[in-house]
Motif scaffolding. Structure first.
Motif, PDB file in Angstrom:
ATOM      1  N   ASP A   1       4.427   0.957   1.742  1.00  0.00           N
ATOM      2  CA  ASP A   1       4.110   2.165   2.957  1.00  0.00           C
ATOM      3  C   ASP A   1       5.376   2.975   3.540  1.00  0.00           C
ATOM      4  OD1 ASP A   1       1.267   3.538   3.446  1.00  0.00           O
ATOM      5  OD2 ASP A   1       2.300   3.266   5.709  1.00  0.00           O
ATOM      6  N   ASP A   2       6.210   2.366   4.332  1.00  0.00           N
ATOM      7  CA  ASP A   2       6.994   2.552   4.759  1.00  0.00           C
ATOM      8  C   ASP A   2       8.331   3.521   3.774  1.00  0.00           C
ATOM      9  OD1 ASP A   2       6.774   1.442   7.010  1.00  0.00           O
ATOM     10  OD2 ASP A   2       7.775  -0.071   6.584  1.00  0.00           O
TER      11      ASP A   2
ATOM     12  N   TYR B   1      -2.021  10.126   0.825  1.00  0.00           N
ATOM     13  CA  TYR B   1      -2.283   8.557   0.646  1.00  0.00           C
ATOM     14  C   TYR B   1      -3.549   8.524   0.189  1.00  0.00           C
ATOM     15  CZ  TYR B   1      -3.434   4.100   2.017  1.00  0.00           C
ATOM     16  OH  TYR B   1      -3.875   2.666   1.978  1.00  0.00           O
TER      17      TYR B   1
ATOM     18  N   PHE C   1       2.949  -3.804   2.273  1.00  0.00           N
ATOM     19  CA  PHE C   1       3.570  -2.211   3.581  1.00  0.00           C
ATOM     20  C   PHE C   1       4.584  -1.552   3.480  1.00  0.00           C
ATOM     21  CE2 PHE C   1       0.712  -6.348   5.109  1.00  0.00           C
ATOM     22  CZ  PHE C   1       0.165  -4.993   5.574  1.00  0.00           C
ATOM     23  N   ASP C   2       5.435  -2.533   3.052  1.00  0.00           N
ATOM     24  CA  ASP C   2       6.639  -2.128   2.757  1.00  0.00           C
ATOM     25  C   ASP C   2       6.868  -1.065   2.298  1.00  0.00           C
ATOM     26  OD1 ASP C   2       7.937  -3.089   5.217  1.00  0.00           O
ATOM     27  OD2 ASP C   2       9.041  -5.036   4.046  1.00  0.00           O
TER      28      ASP C   2
ATOM     29  N   ARG D   1       2.837 -10.409   0.073  1.00  0.00           N
ATOM     30  CA  ARG D   1       2.051  -9.189   0.877  1.00  0.00           C
ATOM     31  C   ARG D   1       2.762  -8.228   1.491  1.00  0.00           C
ATOM     32  NH1 ARG D   1      -2.919  -8.659  -0.930  1.00  0.00           N
ATOM     33  NH2 ARG D   1      -3.730 -11.159  -1.545  1.00  0.00           N
ATOM     34  N   ARG D   2       3.796  -8.446   2.784  1.00  0.00           N
ATOM     35  CA  ARG D   2       4.535  -7.725   3.305  1.00  0.00           C
ATOM     36  C   ARG D   2       5.461  -6.371   2.716  1.00  0.00           C
ATOM     37  NH1 ARG D   2       5.120  -5.814   7.917  1.00  0.00           N
ATOM     38  NH2 ARG D   2       6.874  -4.451   8.309  1.00  0.00           N
TER      39      ARG D   2
ATOM     40  N   GLU E   1      -0.173   1.283  -4.101  1.00  0.00           N
ATOM     41  CA  GLU E   1       0.754   0.845  -3.653  1.00  0.00           C
ATOM     42  C   GLU E   1       1.225  -0.896  -3.916  1.00  0.00           C
ATOM     43  OE1 GLU E   1       0.178   1.990   0.932  1.00  0.00           O
ATOM     44  OE2 GLU E   1       1.605   3.299   0.658  1.00  0.00           O
TER      45      GLU E   1
ATOM     46  N   SER F   1       5.036  -1.972  -5.030  1.00  0.00           N
ATOM     47  CA  SER F   1       5.251  -2.518  -4.566  1.00  0.00           C
ATOM     48  C   SER F   1       6.091  -4.368  -5.333  1.00  0.00           C
ATOM     49  CB  SER F   1       5.017  -3.830  -3.448  1.00  0.00           C
ATOM     50  OG  SER F   1       3.444  -4.258  -3.647  1.00  0.00           O
TER      51      SER F   1
ATOM     52  N   VAL G   1      -4.787   2.742  -1.721  1.00  0.00           N
ATOM     53  CA  VAL G   1      -3.831   1.658  -1.234  1.00  0.00           C
ATOM     54  C   VAL G   1      -3.484   0.101  -2.767  1.00  0.00           C
ATOM     55  CG1 VAL G   1      -6.084  -0.222  -1.345  1.00  0.00           C
ATOM     56  CG2 VAL G   1      -3.605  -1.016   0.329  1.00  0.00           C
TER      57      VAL G   1
END
Length: 553
Positions: free
Chosen positions: A98-99, A192, A95-96, A91-92, A200, A204, A197
């Motif tokens: 999004d970076d 965005y 978030f990356d 799941r991390r 994304e 990922s 979401v």
């Protein structure tokens, strides 16, 4: 000529909407895209970053797309990536992702500015009146962000006025840095809304799957052994592509070479030498000569590590204290092979912060006698009691606690150790020392500050021991040597906390993290150093987390 120059000037001015369209045209909305031709395999991330592999040579390179005008750009080589690429999805990774999107937008805006473009739009004006009576003007691109700037009793009043700006040429009532951040944020928020979401999240996963096209499986096997070990909380599941790529470029290992337990030492080459390339044939001597050890280790001890379990060498490799030498010596003991890896790791972890060079031989003798005494325990009872609870390792934890208690006795009482003493003798003497400590304890410092947390309002089943009398009472009631930690507690290097839960009671010990205000888990003991339940251990970790959060804030 004047008309031509005016047209040229206006063509270099962009609105926020223009930048949004340029991001769309550049492929930012396509988070992950795979391409392949006769010569290369490519992964394009947010239209701006590219990972490329040459099919013939197998070489992997990284690129970024820099705009030269609104419609065209050039791909440039780069040495690093702006965000993480996870080799194993978690799941991390979402978030990356999004970076990646944020960095792509920042890079496009940066390349446009460097190409001579400017950004023209409107700012909202506000008057701020501080609590000291002084007033000033501020301007913002995002009115909702005004609340983020307010603090204490400052008053913000909208003037109902709009001022134009031309970044980076004409900026008023806001710094260029802050305005650029607001421009990036506003473009990101709009992008965005289009992406969402779910895209994304799926992108990922696609990236973690696609990146394996760039990975050489043989090299990755060597990288995983050299750089990761789950027992030391560095699982290969946390591996990043860029770290693997650095290993593949800097460490060249001969085909068929196997370092056995020395693989973590191969990983140390990159940590000790930030630059340079190493070619290894698989010989222990060759590797030993290229490494440096802060507290020294003989080649004989180093060579023996080749036949030691990899996870134990990894634990040793993370040790930067004086205990490195005695631990490497302990791992040479042939009886170590009779024990579960986890148990030996517990001992290594305990020894790491408790060591005096003048007591090295005595520490080793006590540990070796403990190994001799319990040599058949694993054969008799195994490690876990699967028929009761899958995680029940209480017998081993109790035996390990008794060894750790004997080491505390050895370092504090400084007894004379005889050659023929066996483990039961060490345990009996350490137990007698605990009783004497409870009966004859004298306070050097009677009270200390501690964390300053009011435990009564937070958790009345936990209490921090911040006086010498509290430590002695805890030691009397729990029948262990917590009173011997008085000096550490008074200096702020250690926290002792009495914890109760249901019908169970334990003493939690936390040691100060080096060069930090936070603490780390050291030990949690029940009555007479017995092992605690899993629920009690979890509560201890929750208390540690709460303390560190409070200290950081």
């Amino acid at each position: 000529m004047h008309v031509i120059n005016e047209w040229t000037c206006s063509s270099k001015i962009l609105s926020l909407h223009d930048i949004f369209k340029i991001c769309q045209k550049s492929g930012v909305f396509r988070l992950v895209k795979n391409e392949e031709d006769d010569n290369h395999i490519r992964i394009i991330i947010c239209g701006t970053y590219r990972i490329q592999k040459n099919k013939k040579s197998g070489k992997v390179s990284m690129w970024c797309y820099k705009l030269k005008d609104k419609d065209h750009g050039v791909w440039y080589r780069r040495n690093f990536l702006p965000s993480n690429v996870h080799l194993f999805w978690s799941r991390r990774a979402a978030f990356d992702m999004d970076d990646w999107l944020r960095n792509a937008i920042k890079y496009i805006i940066k390349s446009l500015i460097e190409a001579g473009f400017s950004i023209d739009d409107k700012l909202y004006l506000y008057r701020i009146r501080a609590s000291n009576g002084k007033s000033a003007f501020i301007s913002t691109l995002i009115p909702s962000s005004v609340d983020e700037h307010s603090y204490h009793n400052d008053l913000f009043h909208s003037l109902g006025k709009i001022a134009s700006f031309n970044y980076p040429n004409k900026v008023q009532h806001i710094s260029k840095h802050e305005l650029l951040e607001e421009i990036e944020k506003k473009i990101y928020n709009r992008v965005y809304k289009v992406i969402g979401v779910d895209n994304e999240f799926n992108a990922s996963k696609a990236l973690s799957k696609s990146i394996w096209m760039m990975v050489d499986k043989t090299i990755f096997t060597k990288y995983a052994r050299a750089s990761h070990c789950s027992m030391t909380y560095n699982s290969v599941r946390q591996a990043m592509f860029e770290d693997y790529l650095d290993f593949s470029k800097r460490i060249c290992i001969a085909d068929g070479a196997d370092f056995g337990g020395l693989w973590p030492m191969v990983g140390s080459l990159r940590r000790q030498h930030k630059t340079g390339r190493f070619t290894l044939s698989g010989k222990s001597k060759e590797l030993f000569e290229q490494l440096s050890f802060p507290y020294g280790i003989s080649y004989a001890d180093f060579k023996h590590l080749r036949h030691t379990r990899l996870s134990l060498v990894s634990a040793l490799n993370n040790n930067h204290h004086e205990s490195f030498k005695v631990i490497s010596r302990l791992l040479r003991n042939p009886l170590v092979k009779n024990y579960p890896t986890q148990v030996i790791y517990w001992i290594i972890d305990y020894l790491e912060g408790r060591y005096y060079s003048e007591r090295e031989n005595d520490i080793y003798r006590v540990c070796s006698k403990w190994l001799e005494y319990h040599r058949d325990l694993f054969k008799n009872i195994g490690f876990r009691k699967h028929h009761i609870e899958p995680w029940d390792t209480s017998r081993w934890e109790m035996e390990k606690n008794q060894l750790c208690h004997a080491i505390d006795w050895l370092l504090n009482a400084e007894p004379i150790i005889h050659k023929n003493q066996e483990w039961p003798s060490f345990w009996r003497l350490s137990d007698e020392w605990t009783q004497q400590l409870r009966e004859n304890a004298t306070a050097v410092i009677k009270e200390w500050k501690g964390t300053g947390i009011n435990w009564q309002t937070i958790d009345d089943s936990s209490s921090e021991l911040i006086t010498f009398d509290d430590l002695c009472n805890e030691g009397q009631e729990m029948e262990h040597c917590v009173a011997s930690y008085a000096h550490w507690c008074a200096s702020g290097k250690y926290l002792a906390i009495s914890v109760s839960m249901d019908d169970e009671r334990a003493t939690l010990g936390l040691s100060r993290t080096e060069h930090d205000v936070t603490y780390q888990f050291d030990q949690m003991r029940g009555i007479r150093n017995q092992a605690v339940s899993r629920n009690m251990l979890n509560k201890g970790k929750q208390i540690l987390k709460f303390i560190n959060t409070s200290l950081k804030n």
